[in-house]
Write an enzyme that holds these catalytic residues in place. Sequence first.
Site, short mmCIF file in Angstrom:
data_model
loop_
_atom_site.label_atom_id
_atom_site.label_comp_id
_atom_site.label_asym_id
_atom_site.label_seq_id
_atom_site.Cartn_x
_atom_site.Cartn_y
_atom_site.Cartn_z
CB SER A 34 -0.89 0.11 1.33
OG SER A 34 -2.01 0.86 1.06
CD GLU B 273 -5.87 -4.14 -4.04
OE1 GLU B 273 -5.54 -2.91 -3.48
OE2 GLU B 273 -5.06 -5.12 -4.43
CG HIS C 157 -5.64 -2.50 0.03
ND1 HIS C 157 -4.74 -2.00 -1.09
CD2 HIS C 157 -4.80 -1.80 0.85
CE1 HIS C 157 -3.97 -1.07 -0.64
NE2 HIS C 157 -3.98 -1.15 0.83
#
Length: 347
Positions: free
Chosen positions: A167, A264, A294
């Site tokens: 991320s 995503e 995610h």
Amino acid sequence: MAHLSLAAEPQFFRGASIQSKVLGFGLRHSVRPLLGLWARLPFDVFPPNVVDQVARLLPLHEGTKWRPVELRDCTSEWLQAKGVDVDGTVGAILYFHGGAFLTCGLNTHRRLVSRISYASKQPVLNVGYRQMPYEPITESIADGVDGFRWLMDRGYKAENITIAGDSAGGYLAFSVARAVMDEGWGRPAGVVAISPLLDFDPTGKQGHRNADRCQLFPMNAVARLSDVALRMDTRRGIAGTRTCPVDMPLGDMPPALIHIGSREVLMADAELMANRLVSAGVPCDLQVWDRQVHVFQAAASWLPEARVAIDEIGAFVQRLAEQEAALTPASRVATHKSREAKTAAVR
């Protein structure tokens, strides 16, 4: 932008287990609405990072060992999975946790990091970098560069260090790789980016087919995060000085592995980065995981797809180490000269 034509065909991992479907349903009907509410608030709210403190209670991958490491401006940890030796001649991983630069930390990601260490057969420096709203992203990058320097001071060469993150940590992985090369320290072995945020401009994500399909992030939350980061940079007088990974010089970057779930919202970033890397002549494996949420890799204790994905990361890291070890002294010199020439051309 409904779909970006890629310079290289992504590898698609088909199939979603019952566990992954339950996880996706749960996130869509719990965390996603809360993030949407946060994005609509007329004022900034940044709760204490309670999730990282609670995560101290989570069990670890069997046999994991770690110790605190004090970098110049943050606390990190040196972690080894079961059976992993610390040997500066083999290789190490520099890891950055996710959390939108606002939350999570060493505790939330220790289990994921230990599994990556086990699969890769390498120790990991897990960096507890400074985050917003207290420090801008440039300081997060600076902490990552300090972590890379720490590894080099302990005998690891740049070409034996793989930089990884999930991320927001994916943003740092590419940014730190660029920064250490610009410092003239050498080229890292590779970059691993899990569900990476790579572009703070929300335009591409807003026009992508996954804009409203993501099980975790509503589009307004992504746009709100971009606004928070910009205002943080403005308050510190550094607005416009930070370059997102997708806009960096890429021709001399090391090989990359990018993981992304097929629904995503950050698929737009993953596709764009893969396209630009391959177009620049940099090897990039883009692996798309069918209907996975995610950073699903963090749920490896009960999600079968996560265990397969971590094995893919381990294989990638080990392959990089084997390729570097196979170089003869003459070919290593030639390779390094070629890299230096590419770096000079990029600059």
